[in-house]
Motif scaffolding. Structure first.
Motif, PDB file in Angstrom:
ATOM      1  N   THR A  50      38.954  41.587  32.797  1.00  0.00           N
ATOM      2  CA  THR A  50      39.996  41.869  33.788  1.00  0.00           C
ATOM      3  C   THR A  50      40.303  43.361  33.779  1.00  0.00           C
ATOM      4  N   TYR A  52      42.828  46.412  34.523  1.00  0.00           N
ATOM      5  CA  TYR A  52      44.264  46.685  34.623  1.00  0.00           C
ATOM      6  C   TYR A  52      44.437  48.115  35.107  1.00  0.00           C
ATOM      7  N   ASN A  87      37.293  40.156  47.710  1.00  0.00           N
ATOM      8  CA  ASN A  87      38.104  39.950  46.515  1.00  0.00           C
ATOM      9  C   ASN A  87      37.331  40.157  45.214  1.00  0.00           C
ATOM     10  N   SER A  88      36.203  40.861  45.273  1.00  0.00           N
ATOM     11  CA  SER A  88      35.468  41.142  44.046  1.00  0.00           C
ATOM     12  C   SER A  88      34.901  42.559  44.062  1.00  0.00           C
ATOM     13  N   ASP A  96      36.951  40.349  39.398  1.00  0.00           N
ATOM     14  CA  ASP A  96      37.965  40.143  40.419  1.00  0.00           C
ATOM     15  C   ASP A  96      38.513  41.506  40.782  1.00  0.00           C
ATOM     16  N   ASP A  97      38.780  41.737  42.055  1.00  0.00           N
ATOM     17  CA  ASP A  97      39.134  43.095  42.501  1.00  0.00           C
ATOM     18  C   ASP A  97      40.567  43.500  42.189  1.00  0.00           C
ATOM     19  N   GLU A  98      41.398  42.586  41.701  1.00  0.00           N
ATOM     20  CA  GLU A  98      42.782  42.901  41.309  1.00  0.00           C
ATOM     21  C   GLU A  98      43.531  43.632  42.429  1.00  0.00           C
ATOM     22  N   ASP A  99      43.300  43.191  43.662  1.00  0.00           N
ATOM     23  CA  ASP A  99      43.992  43.692  44.864  1.00  0.00           C
ATOM     24  C   ASP A  99      43.597  45.099  45.297  1.00  0.00           C
ATOM     25  N   ALA A 116      40.230  52.477  36.029  1.00  0.00           N
ATOM     26  CA  ALA A 116      41.143  51.475  35.476  1.00  0.00           C
ATOM     27  C   ALA A 116      41.761  51.981  34.183  1.00  0.00           C
TER      28      ALA A 116
END
Length: 124
Positions: A50, A52, A87-88, A96-99, A116
Motif C-alpha cells: 500500500t 501512503y 484505480n490502479s 491500488d492507486d490510493e485516489d 510516496a
C-alpha cells in the motif's frame, strides 16, 4: 486488493517495522504494517503493498515509459513510475492507486512518477 510476490532481503534488527524487500527485481525499503508470524531473510511471501502519501504529495507525467521503484532517502520514501489506469498504478507490480486519479485527473491513463511517503507491506 492485489497480492505481490516479494523476497525478504534484509530485516532491520534495530527497527521491527523496517524490511528491505525485492519487488519485481528492485530492492525497496518498506514499512511493515502487519506481520502476524515470524519472517526471515531469504523467504518469499505473497503480500499486500500500500502506498501512503503526504497531503501535498507530488505526481507528474513521466518522460519515459519505464516502470520502476526506488527509495529516495534513508527512510521509507519511495519514487514509483508506472501507468495510472483508473484505480490502479501499474508499475513493477500492480498497486491500488490510493485516489491518485481523483487528486490528479490530468494524469489518468498516462505513464507517471509518484512520490510516496512510504510503501507499506502487510503479511498474511
Amino acid at each position: 486488493m492485489n497480492k505481490t510476490l516479494i523476497k525478504i532481503l534484509k530485516l532491520n534488527p534495530d527497527d521491527e517495522n523496517e524490511a528491505t524487500l525485492e519487488i519485481g527485481g528492485f530492492p525497496i525499503r518498506c514499512f511493515i504494517g502487519h506481520c502476524p508470524n515470524a519472517i526471515n531473510e531469504g523467504e518469499e511471501h505473497l503480500v499486500e503493498l500500500t502506498m501512503y502519501f503526504e497531503d501535498d504529495y507530488k505526481a507528474v507525467e513521466a518522460p519515459e515509459r519505464q516502470p520502476y521503484m526506488k527509495n529516495t532517502n534513508n527512510g521509507f520514501s519511495v519514487e514509483i513510475a508506472g501507468h495510472l489506469d483508473s484505480n490502479s498504478l501499474r508499475s513493477i507490480t500492480i498497486l491500488d492507486d490510493e485516489d491518485i486519479h481523483y487528486d490528479h485527473p490530468e494524469l489518468n491513463d498516462k505513464f507517471i512518477i509518484v512520490y510516496a511517503d512510504r510503501l507499506q507491506v502487510d503479511f498474511d
